[in-house]
Design a protein around this motif. Structure first.
Motif, short mmCIF file in Angstrom:
data_model
loop_
_atom_site.label_atom_id
_atom_site.label_comp_id
_atom_site.label_asym_id
_atom_site.label_seq_id
_atom_site.Cartn_x
_atom_site.Cartn_y
_atom_site.Cartn_z
N SER A 2 -5.46 19.25 -6.91
CA SER A 2 -6.82 18.97 -7.37
C SER A 2 -6.97 17.60 -8.02
N MET A 3 -5.87 16.91 -8.25
CA MET A 3 -5.92 15.61 -8.91
C MET A 3 -6.45 14.54 -7.95
N THR A 4 -7.36 13.71 -8.48
CA THR A 4 -7.91 12.60 -7.68
C THR A 4 -6.81 11.63 -7.27
N LEU A 5 -5.78 11.53 -8.09
CA LEU A 5 -4.67 10.64 -7.82
C LEU A 5 -3.98 10.97 -6.50
N VAL A 6 -4.00 12.24 -6.11
CA VAL A 6 -3.35 12.66 -4.86
C VAL A 6 -4.11 12.13 -3.65
N ILE A 7 -5.45 12.18 -3.73
CA ILE A 7 -6.26 11.62 -2.65
C ILE A 7 -6.00 10.13 -2.50
N THR A 8 -5.95 9.44 -3.64
CA THR A 8 -5.66 8.00 -3.62
C THR A 8 -4.30 7.72 -3.02
N ALA A 9 -3.32 8.54 -3.39
CA ALA A 9 -1.97 8.37 -2.84
C ALA A 9 -1.97 8.52 -1.32
N LEU A 10 -2.65 9.55 -0.82
CA LEU A 10 -2.71 9.78 0.61
C LEU A 10 -3.35 8.60 1.34
N LEU A 11 -4.46 8.10 0.82
CA LEU A 11 -5.16 6.99 1.46
C LEU A 11 -4.30 5.73 1.47
N PHE A 12 -3.63 5.44 0.36
CA PHE A 12 -2.78 4.25 0.29
C PHE A 12 -1.60 4.37 1.26
N ILE A 13 -0.99 5.54 1.31
CA ILE A 13 0.14 5.75 2.23
C ILE A 13 -0.32 5.60 3.68
N LEU A 14 -1.49 6.14 4.00
CA LEU A 14 -1.99 6.05 5.37
C LEU A 14 -2.29 4.61 5.77
N ILE A 15 -2.89 3.85 4.86
CA ILE A 15 -3.19 2.44 5.16
C ILE A 15 -1.88 1.66 5.38
N GLY A 16 -0.90 1.91 4.53
CA GLY A 16 0.38 1.24 4.68
C GLY A 16 1.04 1.57 6.01
N LEU A 17 1.03 2.85 6.38
CA LEU A 17 1.65 3.25 7.64
C LEU A 17 0.86 2.74 8.85
N PHE A 76 0.83 -1.20 0.00
CA PHE A 76 0.00 0.00 0.00
C PHE A 76 0.87 1.26 0.00
N PHE A 77 1.90 1.24 0.83
CA PHE A 77 2.77 2.40 0.94
C PHE A 77 3.47 2.69 -0.38
N LEU A 78 3.98 1.65 -1.02
CA LEU A 78 4.68 1.83 -2.29
C LEU A 78 3.74 2.29 -3.40
N LEU A 79 2.54 1.74 -3.43
CA LEU A 79 1.55 2.20 -4.42
C LEU A 79 1.22 3.68 -4.21
N GLY A 80 1.09 4.06 -2.93
CA GLY A 80 0.82 5.46 -2.63
C GLY A 80 1.95 6.37 -3.10
N ILE A 81 3.19 5.91 -2.89
CA ILE A 81 4.35 6.67 -3.38
C ILE A 81 4.31 6.79 -4.90
N GLY A 82 3.97 5.69 -5.55
CA GLY A 82 3.88 5.69 -7.02
C GLY A 82 2.84 6.67 -7.53
N PHE A 83 1.67 6.68 -6.90
CA PHE A 83 0.62 7.62 -7.30
C PHE A 83 1.06 9.07 -7.06
N LEU A 84 1.72 9.29 -5.92
CA LEU A 84 2.17 10.64 -5.60
C LEU A 84 3.25 11.10 -6.58
N TYR A 85 4.12 10.19 -6.96
CA TYR A 85 5.16 10.52 -7.94
C TYR A 85 4.54 10.82 -9.31
N ALA A 86 3.51 10.05 -9.67
CA ALA A 86 2.84 10.29 -10.96
C ALA A 86 2.19 11.66 -10.98
N ALA A 87 1.71 12.11 -9.83
CA ALA A 87 1.05 13.41 -9.76
C ALA A 87 2.04 14.56 -9.67
N SER A 88 3.13 14.36 -8.93
CA SER A 88 4.05 15.46 -8.63
C SER A 88 5.31 15.46 -9.48
#
Length: 499
Positions: free
Chosen positions: A203-218, A174-186
Motif C-alpha cells: 500500500s506504500m506509494t514508495l512501491v509504485i515509485t520503485a516499480l516505475l523507476f525500475i521499469l524505465i531503467g529496464l 533509474f534502476f538503482l533508484l527504483g531498487i533503493g525505493f523498494l529496499y526502503a519499503a521492504s
C-alpha cells in the motif's frame, strides 16, 4: 549441480583479467574460446537439469537468504544462460578474423577481456536472485559494452559508444533508484523475499515509485520504444563481432529481467491494476510499426537490421503486456528465436562488410553474384525474421497472435500481422538489391575491383550457416524453447505472479 551454476559466473570472472594481462592476441582468443566452450557446456547441462521444473538454489559464501546473495536457476533463466553462452561461443569462432581487421593489435587482448566481462555481466543478471546484485552485473555488462563499441576503428564508433553510455547511465540510475525505493519499503534485496512479503508494504506509494523507476531503467537498457534511440547507432558502428553478440543477447537479457521483475518481484495483479499492461501493449505495437517503418527506409544493411531489432523487441513487450500464459510463452520463445535469427543476419552482414568493405545497399547492387553463399544465408535467415512457416520466427509469432486472440485483442493481432508484412518489405529490399540489381562484377570498396581479390572466410561463413540451420531446426523441432517457456510460465502464474 549447485556448484555448476556459480561456475557460469566464476569462469569468466577469472579468465577476463588473465586475458587482459597476457598481451597476445592469439592467446587472448584461445582463452576466450575455451571460456565460451566451458560456459556453453555448463549452461546446457544446467538447462537439461531444470527444464522439467526443478529449481536450483545456491547460497554464496554459505549465507542464507535474504541476508546473503542467492543464485536461483529455473527453466527461464537457464534458457537465457544458454542463449548467452552459445551465441558467445559461435561469435568468438566467427569473429576471429574480423577482430584482427577491426581492432588494433595493441588493444585486441583488452577487447577479448572486455568481451568476457560482457558475458559475465549477462550471465550474472540471468542467474542472481538478489536485485542489487543484478544491478551490479548490469553495470559490468554495460561498461564492458561501451568499451567494446568504442574500440571500432571509425570515429562514429566513439559517438555511438558515448550515446549508449549516456542512455545506459540514465537507465542504470533509474534502476538503482527504483531498487533503493523498494529496499526502503521492504527492508530486503532478495527478490523471493520481496515477493513473499509484498502484501505487508504494497500500500506504500514508495512501491509504485520503485516499480516505475525500475521499469524505465529496464526499458532504456532493453531499447523498448520510445527509449530505443541508442540502439541503431550502437549496432551500426560497433565492430562486427560485438554487433553479432550484443544484438543477439543484451536486449534479450534485459527483457528477461523485465519479465522476472513483473512476475516474481511485483505480483501481476498489482501492476495490472495500474493499467501497466495497456502501456506495454501500446509501446510494443508502436515499436513494431515504427521499427519496421524505419527499417524499410534504411540504406545500410546493419542499420536496417538494428531498426528491425526495435520492431522485434516490440513483439516481446506485447507478449508481456498481454499478461496471459500464451503471451508470456510467446515472449520467452521469441527471445530465443530472435537471438538465433539476428545472430545469423548480422553474421551475414558482417561477411559482406569484411569482404566488400561496405554495407551500403547503394554500393552493393549485384553483390549476390559476387557472394552467393553469404547472400543466400541472409535470404534464408530473413525468412525466419519474417516468420515464414518452418522457421523459428514463425513459432513465436503464431503463439503471439493466438495469445492476442485469446484476450480478444484484435488490434494487437492485426498489428502483429502488419508488422510481419512490413518485415517482408525490408527483407525483400535487401534481397532485391543483392540479387536483381547492378552489374555482374562488383567494385570492392577500398580494395580495388575483381572477384579474385575478395578474401575467402570459410570459418566465418560456416558459423553463419550454422546459425541459419538453427533457425530452421528450431522452426521444426521446438521442444527445447517451448518446454522451457511452458515450465517457466506455469511457475510464474501458479505463484500468482510473485505472490
Amino acid at each position: 549441480m549447485e556448484m555448476l551454476t556459480v561456475l557460469l559466473v566464476v569462469i569468466p570472472l577469472i579468465s577476463a583479467p588473465i586475458t587482459a594481462i597476457i598481451a597476445n592476441r592469439y592467446v587472448a582468443w584461445l582463452i576466450t574460446l575455451v571460456t565460451c566452450l566451458a560456459l556453453a557446456g555448463l549452461s546446457g547441462v544446467v538447462l537439461h537439469h531444470v527444464i522439467s521444473g526443478e529449481v536450483i538454489h545456491y547460497e554464496l559464501g554459505g549465507w542464507k537468504p535474504p541476508w546473503g546473495i542467492e543464485y536461483v536457476i529455473d527453466s527461464l533463466n537457464a534458457l537465457v544462460a544458454v542463449i548467452v553462452a552459445f551465441i558467445a561461443l559461435i561469435t568468438v569462432i566467427y569473429g576471429s578474423k574480423s577482430a584482427e581487421k577491426e581492432i588494433h593489435d595493441s588493444q585486441i587482448h583488452l577487447f577479448y577481456a572486455a568481451f568476457q566481462l560482457v558475458i559475465l555481466g549477462l550471465l550474472g543478471m540471468a542467474l542472481t536472485g538478489d536485485i542489487f546484485n543484478l544491478f551490479v552485473f548490469l553495470e559490468i555488462s554495460s561498461l564492458s559494452s561501451y568499451a567494446l563499441i568504442a574500440m571500432g576503428q571509425k570515429r562514429q564508433a566513439l559517438v555511438a559508444s558515448f550515446n549508449y553510455l549516456m542512455a545506459g547511465t540514465l537507465g542504470a540510475t533509474f534502476f538503482l533508484l527504483g531498487i533503493g525505493f523498494l529496499y526502503a519499503a521492504s527492508g530486503t534485496l532478495n527478490m523471493a523475499d520481496i515477493a513473499l512479503r509484498f502484501d505487508q508494504f504494497s500500500s506504500m506509494t514508495l512501491v509504485i515509485t520503485a516499480l516505475l523507476f525500475i521499469l524505465i531503467g529496464l526499458a532504456l537498457k532493453a531499447a523498448v520504444f520510445p527509449l530505443h534511440s541508442w540502439l541503431p547507432e550502437a549496432y551500426t558502428q560497433a565492430p562486427t563481432m560485438v554487433t553479432v553478440f550484443l544484438a543477439s543477447t543484451s536486449t534479450k537479457v534485459a527483457i528477461y529481467v523485465l519479465i522476472r521483475t513483473l512476475y516474481q518481484v511485483f505480483p501481476n495483479t498489482y501492476w495490472e491494476e495500474m493499467l501497466l499492461p495497456g502501456f506495454l501493449l501500446l509501446s510494443g505495437c508502436l515499436g513494431m510499426l515504427y521499427g519496421s517503418y524505419k527499417a524499410i527506409r534504411q540504406v545500410s544493411i546493419k542499420r536496417l537490421l538494428a531498426y528491425s531489432s526495435v520492431a522485434q523487441l516490440g513483439y516481446m513487450v506485447v507478449g508481456v503486456g498481454l499478461n496471459n500464459e500464451a503471451g508470456l510463452i510467446a515472449a520467452i520463445v521469441h527471445m530465443f528465436n530472435h537471438a538465433i535469427t539476428k545472430a545469423a543476419l548480422f553474421m551475414a552482414a558482417g561477411l559482406v562488410l569484411m569482404r566488400l568493405h561496405t554495407t551500403n545497399l547503394e554500393k552493393l547492387r549485384g553483390a549476390g553474384k559476387t557472394m552467393p553463399w553469404t547472400t543466400g544465408a541472409f535470404a534464408l535467415a530473413g525468412l525466419s525474421l519474417i516468420g515464414v512457416p518452418g522457421t523459428a520466427g514463425f513459432i513465436s509469432k503464431w503463439y503471439l497472435v493466438q495469445a492476442a486472440l485469446e484476450k480478444g485483442n484484435y488490434v494487437v493481432a492485426g498489428t502483429i500481422l502488419i508488422a510481419s508484412i512490413m518485415a517482408i518489405m525490408y527483407v525483400w529490399k535487401i534481397i532485391e538489391t543483392l540479387y536483381f540489381e547492378g552489374p555482374d562484377k562488383l567494385t570492392v570498396h577500398k580494395v580495388g575491383s575483381g572477384k579474385e581479390i575478395v578474401p575467402d572466410l570459410p570459418v566465418a561463413t560456416f558459423c553463419c550457416y550454422v546459425m541459419v540451420a538453427t533457425c530452421f531446426y528450431f522452426g521444426l523441432y521446438t521442444d527445447i524453447p517451448l518446454e522451457a517457456a511452458n515450465t517457466a510460465v506455469e511457475v510464474l502464474f501458479s505463484t500468482g505472479g510473485g505472490q
